[in-house]
Each structure stands twice: as structure tokens, then as C-alpha cells.
Write a protein that holds these residues in place. Structure first.
Motif, mmCIF file in Angstrom:
data_model
loop_
_atom_site.group_PDB
_atom_site.id
_atom_site.type_symbol
_atom_site.label_atom_id
_atom_site.label_comp_id
_atom_site.label_asym_id
_atom_site.label_seq_id
_atom_site.Cartn_x
_atom_site.Cartn_y
_atom_site.Cartn_z
ATOM 1 N N ASP A 113 -9.895 1.078 7.021
ATOM 2 C CA ASP A 113 -10.471 0.864 5.683
ATOM 3 C C ASP A 113 -10.287 -0.570 5.203
ATOM 4 O OD1 ASP A 113 -11.425 3.475 5.416
ATOM 5 O OD2 ASP A 113 -9.539 4.193 4.595
ATOM 6 N N PHE A 114 -9.107 -1.137 5.436
ATOM 7 C CA PHE A 114 -8.883 -2.510 4.978
ATOM 8 C C PHE A 114 -9.604 -3.526 5.860
ATOM 9 C CE2 PHE A 114 -5.866 -0.437 2.271
ATOM 10 C CZ PHE A 114 -5.853 -1.221 1.129
ATOM 11 N N ASP A 154 -7.984 2.279 -2.491
ATOM 12 C CA ASP A 154 -7.830 1.131 -1.592
ATOM 13 C C ASP A 154 -8.524 -0.103 -2.156
ATOM 14 O OD1 ASP A 154 -6.410 2.682 0.212
ATOM 15 O OD2 ASP A 154 -8.116 2.989 1.564
ATOM 16 N N ASP A 204 0.872 -1.176 0.000
ATOM 17 C CA ASP A 204 0.000 0.000 0.000
ATOM 18 C C ASP A 204 0.913 1.231 0.000
ATOM 19 O OD1 ASP A 204 -2.107 1.785 0.241
ATOM 20 O OD2 ASP A 204 -2.748 1.093 2.218
ATOM 21 N N THR A 216 -0.262 -3.022 4.793
ATOM 22 C CA THR A 216 -0.786 -1.671 5.001
ATOM 23 C C THR A 216 -0.843 -1.296 6.478
ATOM 24 O OG1 THR A 216 -2.641 -0.180 4.506
ATOM 25 C CG2 THR A 216 -3.194 -2.469 5.039
ATOM 26 N N ASN A 220 -3.194 1.043 7.058
ATOM 27 C CA ASN A 220 -4.558 1.573 6.977
ATOM 28 C C ASN A 220 -5.535 0.526 7.521
ATOM 29 O OD1 ASN A 220 -7.048 2.603 6.303
ATOM 30 N ND2 ASN A 220 -6.559 2.972 4.161
#
Length: 189
Positions: free
Chosen positions: A169-170, A148, A45, A164, A166
Motif C-alpha cells: 500500500d505504501f 494509510d 504506522d 511501516t 505495509n
């Protein structure tokens, strides 16, 4: 004839839960442990590059990149180049940041760079639209969600795991598509 099958994508999207998703506890998610281990190829990512350049990636991430085969998406290249364009040319740190981003991109091995195909792009747009609706994302978060989703579905199609930081969101993407794979880490401060 298009390489994208609209009807198949709509059938694929039957996983829509029609409700807002809740972020799960860290213990329920696949985080990098204190020690890097071998495993599937990873797709990075954009935050992995940025955290590395800013010295915020934990040491275990560098170890993981040494052990596993790392792959790159044109999505990350696009986001890194967007950063170059956004940086203020008059700021004293811009020249150095642009140079670091350039070195990062030029160090990517061409045979490890992958571009999403029309099927991934179409399904990612559908998935990100659902995610934006379910989570109530505003304008700024919508483009990030699209990127994403492209990265997540691209990794799934190629048999890779997204690395990632993140998490939220993931996590949502893993809830919607449990067959996808992500590996999380926490950036240091």
C-alpha cells in the motif's frame, strides 16, 4: 469558512495516473538496512506497534526507534483502540493484549502525538478514493487505505518518514506522491 480548500485539493489531485499501479521490486524501495542509521524523524504506522507487541519486529526496528525521534499519529491510536474493541472479552488472551496496548499508548509522549488537520484529512480522503478505484479495493480494504493515506500525508506535511511493514500500500502511495517518504521493514514470523 472551512480550513479545507476543496478546489486546491482537486488541483492537487492531478497526479491521478488513471491506471492500476504495479507493486515495485523490493530493491527499488527504501527498506531499513541491517544496521539502523540516523535520519529524519519517523511517524509510526500501527503495524510497528503490533509487530513490536507480538515479537515480530526485527531487531533493527528497535535500534531505529532508539536512534531516531519517533512520533505518533492519532490515526495509530484510533486503530489500536479499535483493536481493543474488536477483541473477544471472553478469550483468555484478551486481558493481556488490552493491557499491552494500554501501556503502549500511555508510553507515547504527548508532545510526540500529532492529529491530522482538515487539509490532510480532505486530501487523504481524495487520495484513498483514487487508490481504491485504481487498485480495485473492496470494502474491507477501503478503510485501511483511508487510514494509510491520512498517515502518509500527515507525515509528509510534518516532514517525517512513515515507518511501516505495509510495503504494497505504501509503495502505491509513493508512486502517486513521490515526494512522500516511507521506510519499510519485513516483520519476522
Amino acid at each position: 469558512m472551512s480550513d479545507f480548500d476543496f478546489d486546491a485539493a482537486l488541483r492537487w489531485a492531478r497526479f491521478d495516473p488513471y491506471r492500476t499501479l504495479a507493486r515495485r521490486q523490493d530493491e527499488e524501495l527504501p527498506f531499513v538496512s541491517d544496521r539502523a542509521d540516523s535520519g529524519q524523524d519517523i511517524l509510526l504506522d500501527t503495524c510497528v506497534y503490533i509487530d513490536g507487541l507480538q515479537g515480530r519486529a526485527p531487531e533493527v526496528v528497535a535500534d531505529l526507534l532508539d536512534i531516531r525521534i519517533s512520533n505518533h499519529s492519532t490515526v495509530a491510536i484510533q486503530e489500536l483502540m479499535h483493536t481493543v474493541g474488536v477483541l473477544d472479552p471472553k478469550h483468555p488472551g484478551t486481558k493481556g493484549a488490552v493491557r499491552q496496548i494500554g501501556v503502549t499508548i500511555m508510553d507515547m509522549k504527548p508532545h510526540r502525538i500529532f492529529a491530522p488537520d482538515p487539509d490532510v484529512l480532505g486530501r487523504a480522503a481524495l487520495l484513498s478514493g483514487m487508490l481504491c478505484r485504481l487498485q480495485g479495493y473492496e470494502k474491507d480494504a477501503r478503510l485501511r487505505a483511508l487510514q494509510d493515506c491520512v498517515l502518509f500525508l500527515q507525515a509528509q506535511k510534518l516532514g517525517f518518514t512513515v515507518l511501516t511493514a505495509n510495503v504494497s500500500d505504501f509503495d502505491y502511495l509513493l508512486q502517486l506522491i513521490p515526494t512522500g517518504r516511507a521506510l519499510f521493514y519485513r516483520a519476522t514470523q
